[in-house]
Structures are given as C-alpha cells and as structure tokens.
Design a protein around this motif. Structure first.
Motif, PDB file in Angstrom:
ATOM      1  N   TYR A 102       0.823  -1.209   0.000  1.00  0.00           N
ATOM      2  CA  TYR A 102       0.000   0.000   0.000  1.00  0.00           C
ATOM      3  C   TYR A 102       0.854   1.254   0.000  1.00  0.00           C
ATOM      4  N   LEU A 108       3.392   5.805  -5.665  1.00  0.00           N
ATOM      5  CA  LEU A 108       3.076   5.845  -7.092  1.00  0.00           C
ATOM      6  C   LEU A 108       2.088   6.961  -7.376  1.00  0.00           C
ATOM      7  N   PHE A 109       1.082   7.060  -6.495  1.00  0.00           N
ATOM      8  CA  PHE A 109       0.087   8.109  -6.663  1.00  0.00           C
ATOM      9  C   PHE A 109       0.732   9.468  -6.642  1.00  0.00           C
ATOM     10  N   GLU A 113       1.052  10.309 -10.756  1.00  0.00           N
ATOM     11  CA  GLU A 113      -0.285  10.721 -11.138  1.00  0.00           C
ATOM     12  C   GLU A 113      -0.243  12.172 -11.603  1.00  0.00           C
ATOM     13  N   SER A 141     -30.991   0.306  -6.585  1.00  0.00           N
ATOM     14  CA  SER A 141     -30.055   0.006  -5.500  1.00  0.00           C
ATOM     15  C   SER A 141     -30.734   0.114  -4.149  1.00  0.00           C
ATOM     16  N   ILE A 144     -32.663  -2.932  -3.597  1.00  0.00           N
ATOM     17  CA  ILE A 144     -31.805  -4.079  -3.275  1.00  0.00           C
ATOM     18  C   ILE A 144     -31.346  -3.986  -1.829  1.00  0.00           C
ATOM     19  N   LEU A 148     -31.525  -6.502   1.265  1.00  0.00           N
ATOM     20  CA  LEU A 148     -30.342  -6.819   2.080  1.00  0.00           C
ATOM     21  C   LEU A 148     -30.675  -6.707   3.562  1.00  0.00           C
TER      22      LEU A 148
ATOM     23  N   HIS B 120     -23.621  -0.314 -13.327  1.00  0.00           N
ATOM     24  CA  HIS B 120     -23.209   0.887 -12.610  1.00  0.00           C
ATOM     25  C   HIS B 120     -22.490   0.391 -11.371  1.00  0.00           C
ATOM     26  N   LEU B 122     -22.177   1.305  -8.355  1.00  0.00           N
ATOM     27  CA  LEU B 122     -22.946   1.254  -7.105  1.00  0.00           C
ATOM     28  C   LEU B 122     -23.851   0.028  -7.089  1.00  0.00           C
ATOM     29  N   THR B 123     -24.576  -0.179  -8.191  1.00  0.00           N
ATOM     30  CA  THR B 123     -25.479  -1.328  -8.267  1.00  0.00           C
ATOM     31  C   THR B 123     -24.684  -2.626  -8.158  1.00  0.00           C
ATOM     32  N   ILE B 126     -23.725  -3.279  -4.525  1.00  0.00           N
ATOM     33  CA  ILE B 126     -24.819  -3.671  -3.635  1.00  0.00           C
ATOM     34  C   ILE B 126     -25.306  -5.075  -3.957  1.00  0.00           C
ATOM     35  N   GLU B 129     -22.903  -7.464  -2.427  1.00  0.00           N
ATOM     36  CA  GLU B 129     -23.071  -7.582  -0.981  1.00  0.00           C
ATOM     37  C   GLU B 129     -24.283  -8.448  -0.642  1.00  0.00           C
ATOM     38  N   VAL B 165     -11.616  -3.669   0.465  1.00  0.00           N
ATOM     39  CA  VAL B 165     -10.575  -3.401  -0.532  1.00  0.00           C
ATOM     40  C   VAL B 165     -11.212  -2.996  -1.855  1.00  0.00           C
ATOM     41  N   PHE B 168     -12.483   0.527  -1.855  1.00  0.00           N
ATOM     42  CA  PHE B 168     -11.384   1.476  -2.024  1.00  0.00           C
ATOM     43  C   PHE B 168     -11.070   1.635  -3.519  1.00  0.00           C
ATOM     44  N   LEU B 172     -11.274   5.026  -5.857  1.00  0.00           N
ATOM     45  CA  LEU B 172     -10.194   5.569  -6.686  1.00  0.00           C
ATOM     46  C   LEU B 172     -10.686   5.823  -8.107  1.00  0.00           C
ATOM     47  N   LYS B 176     -11.424   9.498 -10.192  1.00  0.00           N
ATOM     48  CA  LYS B 176     -10.737   9.840 -11.429  1.00  0.00           C
ATOM     49  C   LYS B 176     -11.726  10.246 -12.524  1.00  0.00           C
ATOM     50  N   PRO B 196      -1.424   5.488 -12.311  1.00  0.00           N
ATOM     51  CA  PRO B 196      -1.571   4.683 -11.096  1.00  0.00           C
ATOM     52  C   PRO B 196      -2.991   4.637 -10.560  1.00  0.00           C
ATOM     53  N   SER B 197      -3.692   5.782 -10.542  1.00  0.00           N
ATOM     54  CA  SER B 197      -5.014   5.765  -9.914  1.00  0.00           C
ATOM     55  C   SER B 197      -5.937   4.788 -10.624  1.00  0.00           C
ATOM     56  N   ILE B 200      -4.291   0.915 -10.289  1.00  0.00           N
ATOM     57  CA  ILE B 200      -4.433   0.408  -8.923  1.00  0.00           C
ATOM     58  C   ILE B 200      -5.902   0.306  -8.553  1.00  0.00           C
ATOM     59  N   LEU B 204      -7.639  -3.129  -7.327  1.00  0.00           N
ATOM     60  CA  LEU B 204      -8.310  -3.280  -6.033  1.00  0.00           C
ATOM     61  C   LEU B 204      -9.779  -3.638  -6.236  1.00  0.00           C
TER      62      LEU B 204
END
Lengths: 175, 472
Positions: A102, A108-109, A113, A141, A144, A148, B120, B122-123, B126, B129, B165, B168, B172, B176, B196-197, B200, B204
C-alpha cells in the motif's frame, strides 16, 4: 493551499490516528470510544465536502446510536481485555507485505499521477438534491438494500435463536 | 419502463417472498418445502429461457439486459435448480430451518442475476453484498452449531475485508472519472489505464471478485468454507456463485480494454500462482470437499487465464468454462451428498466400493473428474481447449505451458479419487447406495450433457460468442 484543504488534512489525520488507536486497543470500551472520534471526523469531512445530510446522519446514526449500542453490548457481556499479542508472530510477514504494497501504491500516486495535487474547492449538495438523485437514478439500489436489510434481519434471527426449539404451544398460558 | 425485461428478477423476487411467508408459517412439512422450491426452480429456468433474447436498459441505464446477462441468468437458474434438486434430504440443516435455507438460496440467486446485469458500480457493489450476505447466513445454517459459527465467521471476515478493498478501488476510479456507468468507463479507462489511480483502482476493484472466485490472495476461505458448511450449501457456493463471479469478472476486465502494460502482468502472475497453488495443495487433501475446494481454486486460475487474454476468444472461453464448472462441479458434489450418510463431510476413502454400491454415480463421478482434468470426450476438454487456444493466440506460450503442467498435476489427484471409487475395497458396509429414481434420471441427464457438449460444443460456443459481443 486553500483553507479547505488544510481543514481536510487536519480532519483526515484525526480520523486515521483515532482509527489506528481503536484498532490497536485491547480494551473494547476504549476502542469504541476512539471509534466515535473516527465517526465524528468522518462526519466533519462529509460536511466539508458539501454533504450536510450525510454528516448529520453519520453523527446521529453511527456516532450516536450504533456506538452506544456497541457500548451497551460490551458492558452486558463483560469481556476481559485479552492479553494475547495483537499480531501473532507468524502473521508479521503478511502484515509487512501488505503495508509495503500500500505504501508503494501511495508513492506511485504521489509521483506518477498527473493531477494528484489538486486543491479542494467548496461544493454543496443540498439534502433535497441528494435525495432526489438517489431515489430517482438509483432506486433499484435502494430496493436491493431493502432486500439486504431483510436478509440481515433473518440472519440475526437465525443467529440468535437456536434451531429446533419451537415455542411450546400446549404450555402457553392464555390470559 | 418495459417490465418484461425484468421478468426473471421479478419472478425470483416472488419466490423469495413465497419462502419468506413459508418461513413464518408453523406447519409446513419438509417435503412440501422441498417440492415448492423444486417447482419454483423449474419455472425459474423456463422464465429465464423465455427471456433469453430480450434486450434493453432499465432504471436510468444502471441495468442492462442483453444476451450476455441473460445467458448467465439462465446458467444461474439452471444451477439453482440443480442445487435444489439434491436438497431432498438436506440432512445437515435443521428441519425448522429449511424455509430459510430455500429463501437464502433464492435471494443469493436473485442477487447474482442482478449482478450479471448491473452496469453501474454502485449497483454492482450492492448486488455483490446481497449475494455475499445470503451466503454467509447459508453457511451458518449448518446443524452442527459450532462448525457453522466458526466457518461462517471466517467466511464473513474474509469477505468483509475483500469488499472493503474493493470499495477502495471503486473510490479511486470514481475519483478519477466523473461517471461510473460501465458504458462511460469502457471508453475512458483504456485511455488512462497506465496511470496509477486507474490501474491500482481497477486492481483493487477486481479484488472483490477475486474473493468470490477464490483467486490467490483471497483463496483462504474456500477450503474451510467448503468443509465447514452443509454439503448442499457447498454445492451452491461451488457452482452457482462461481458462475456469477466469472460473469462479473469478465465484465470488469473487459473495461480495461486490452492495452494495459502493468495490470496484465499482475493478472498473469496471479493466475499462475492460483492454479499452481490450488493443484499442489489439492494433492495432500484427505477430505473430499477440501480436495474439491482446492481444485476450485485451480480452476479459478484457468478461468483467469482465459479472461486476461482480453480478447473476444478469451471471453468466449471463460463463458464456456462457466458452464463447464457448473455441470462438472455439480456432478462431483452430487456424489458427495449421496455418499454422506448423516450430512457430514466425507473423506476420499469413503468413496471405496462406489462402483458396486451405485455404478451410475461412479460413472458420473468418473466423467466429471475426467472433465475437470480436461480429458477429451467431455465438456471439460472443450473448455480448456478454448481457453488455451485463446491464450496461445495472444502469444502467452509460457503461460499455456505452465497451465498444461498444472493439468498433469491435477490429473494425479483426480485419479486418486477415482482409484478410491473404483479399485479400493470398502472396509465395512457394501450394501448398495439407495439412489431415488428422479436422481437417477438427473444423473443420466448430466452424463449425457457432459459427453454431448464435449463432442458437439459448437452450439454453446456460438451462443457464448454472440453473448460476448455485447460486452464490447
């Protein structure tokens, strides 16, 4: 550097430090209290980024309700702080490996960047606009998530009640 | 809005509601539950087949219905039907928990179906999950409370960290680009992929799907979960959830667009480690479910090999391989469920004398294992052939060579299992295994399908090809 950026970095360091302390505490009550600081800091960041509704919700629900619930539970089950080392000796290598990974990513960032050093400018999403966007564009969403939550309730019931014990009907006292 | 596009999901939502009602009733017998679930699964397959060729977008473009998603929905529906068809005993789940079991299977299937259509971020998150949480609770439902809690907790913790993870990575990528609709990302990501953004962030982001598929840094949960959960739940995780994971992996990797320098190297490394590690660990296993878990890890490596080609051929191979995994792994687990007397996890030795106890199951197991190893007249051979040819076309000769070495290693432990089933003499009981008539029909159908698609794969390949076209 704008004043917004300075406040942002201050708040983020508060959040990171208090989360770090919360993770490393062996006494659960202390950990929860530090976590409350984290949630307050996050709420402030939300406010700074122009999302007052989220900030309020974060304080009311997370810092207020959920953490208090956590405290209640911890006090009710009375756990002793554990004395085992935080990270068992065999697990240091993966920890170091992931940290290095990390940190490399972070560097790197910073250096690769092109638009890394942008400064924070004020923005604003009014609760009305936010809600309209969320419930209009992303209502699938939301639905959903409602499913959940249903699953979560079922899970909590299943976890909480041992299987095979049905309420005994014949012995029930009718009032 | 055109609701007919949303038919399969609506239907499965209805099934969820039916079982929610049933779980609240007091006097529903085990048999009634089973037949309700079975019939609803059969109708589900029919509904998904009917809506195979529909096309369109829904919910403000966050949801796309096309041949790609519909094909995977059909696979998921078939997978759910297969899993439910072997739940007639459901020995390792308490009788009073059966409605919850079917309810969670239905929600997990529904979530995975929506996952294949979501476009999308977000969809997608969820849906992922929802399917994960259903699986966590399914794992917990094992009768033996202690094992269930341990396994479910381990699974939950690994899953939660993987999803953190992944979140995250989403953040990122979101930071961007102004829009996180996949339709926009597919245009903007390839242009910035070596920053990188983006690289990476994408990596992730893929971690969450690596977790689902059981790829190298996130494979720890697989053997423990397979061993610790009820046999039927394991079957579901090993078949249906893998299909969904492959579907979403292909969609996400297709975003990268094929001209990335760093990301492809990382994916190659992960793929090689995954398949080698899976195969080497599988050799040492005595527990049949653990062995199949490590073989699942190895297969995740092969699938990744197809996906990382980032060419239509590679994606076709991966889609085909999803069908392969679904059918072959299901056949193996069907045998596991049949030989397990009280719902415990059987060891490899427990297979001893299977060819005399039930010749049909032994034959099915043999074909399935040959398929997993990639031996010709089975569907497994076609799947491997497609993936390896795609990789060769992309010039990954060394990678294909490593994969071939891995196939040879895997042959060793598959043959060990077969040896136990065919050559080993049982120690005590040799009374024939009772296989009910419907299961005999199902087994025969599986055997025929495995061999037929192995010999005539063209129709399925064409279908997969047509489906993959919608990704670009």
């Amino acid at each position: 550097m704008t004043i917004h950026s300075i406040i942002f970095y201050l708040l983020s360091s508060v959040v990171i430090v208090s989360t770090g302390i919360a993770v490393t505490r062996r006494d659960l009550v202390h950990a929860v209290v530090y976590l409350i600081f984290t949630f307050f800091g996050t709420a402030m960041i939300f406010y700074l980024l122009g999302a007052p509704l989220l900030a309020a919700l974060e304080v009311i629900i997370y810092a207020g309700a959920i953490m208090v619930l956590f405290l209640f539970i911890i006090m009710m089950i009375r756990t002793e702080p554990s004395t085992a080392p935080l990270i068992p000796p065999g697990q240091w290598w993966p920890v170091i490996g992931f940290c290095l990974l990390y940190i490399t990513a972070g560097f790197l960032f910073m250096y690769q960047e092109p638009d890394f050093w942008v400064f924070l400018t004020p923005a604003m999403a009014t609760p009305g606009a936010f809600g309209r966007f969320l419930f209009q564009t992303h209502w699938l969403s939301i639905e959903i998530i409602s499913l959940l939550l249903l699953i979560a309730v079922i899970g909590a019931l299943v976890l909480g009640k041992p299987a095979g014990k049905k309420p005994n009907k014949t012995n029930g006292n009718r009032i | 809005m055109n609701w007919t596009l949303f038919q399969p999901e609506l239907y499965y939502f209805m099934v969820v509601m039916v079982f929610l009602t049933v779980s609240m009733l007091n006097s529903v017998s085990v048999k009634t539950n089973y037949y309700t679930a079975l019939i609803s699964a059969v109708i589900g397959v029919a509904v998904c087949t009917m809506s195979l060729r529909v096309n369109g977008t829904l919910f403000y473009n966050t949801y796309r219905v096309d041949l790609y998603s519909q094909l995977f929905k059909l696979m998921l529906a078939v997978g759910m039907f297969l899993v439910i068809s072997v739940c007639n005993k459901l020995k390792s789940v308490d009788d009073s928990r059966h409605p919850e079991f079917y309810l969670l299977v239905a929600t997990a299937t529904l979530a995975m179906m929506m996952l294949t259509s979501a476009v999308h971020l977000l969809t997608i998150y969820i849906c992922l999950e929802l399917s994960s949480y259903s699986l966590y609770i399914l794992v917990f439902l094992r009768k033996d409370q202690e094992t269930g809690v341990n396994t479910a907790l381990k699974y939950f913790l690994t899953g939660a960290s993987a999803s953190a993870v992944m979140l995250f990575g989403f953040a990122l990528v979101y930071g961007k680009f102004p829009s996180i609709y996949l339709a926009d990302l597919v245009e903007s990501i390839p242009r910035f992929i070596d920053q990188p953004s983006v690289s990476i962030g994408m990596l992730l982001m893929l971690c969450g799907f690596f977790f689902k598929l059981g790829v190298f840094p996130f494979h720890f949960w697989l053997p423990d979960t397979y061993e610790g959960s009820a046999n039927e739940t394991t079957t579901f995780i090993a078949t249906v959830s893998k299909v969904a994971a492959i579907a979403i992996m292909i969609r996400m990797v297709a975003l990268i667009g094929g001209n990335s320098v760093y990301l492809i190297k990382v994916l190659i490394g992960i793929s090689v480690i995954t398949m080698t590690l899976g195969n080497l660990c599988a050799i040492a296993q005595q527990d049949l479910k653990r062995l199949l878990a490590y073989s699942s890890i190895a297969h995740a490596g092969y699938v990744l090999l197809g996906i990382l080609c980032m060419s239509p051929n590679g994606y076709t191979g991966a889609v085909f391989y999803a069908v392969t995994i679904l059918l072959l792994k299901f056949t193996c687990f069907m045998v596991v469920i049949s030989i397990s007397k009280k719902g415990e996890s059987p060891s490899v030795d427990q297979l001893a004398g299977l060819h005399r106890r039930s010749p049909l199951l032994a034959l099915a197991l043999m074909l399935a294992l040959f398929g997993l190893a990639g031996i010709p007249p089975t569907i497994g051979f076609s799947g491997k052939l497609l993936i390896f040819t795609a990789a060769m076309n992309n010039g990954y000769f060394l990678l294909v060579f490593i994969a071939m070495v891995n196939v040879v290693i895997s042959l060793y432990y598959y043959l060990l299992v077969l040896k136990a089933a065919y050559l080993k003499e049982p120690v005590d009981d040799i009374q024939p295994l009772h296989v009910p008539f419907p299961q005999k029909v199902l087994t025969t159908a599986l055997i025929i399908t495995i061999v037929t698609i192995g010999i005539f794969p063209t129709y399925l390949i064409d279908l997969a090809d047509a489906a993959v076209k919608y990704l670009m």
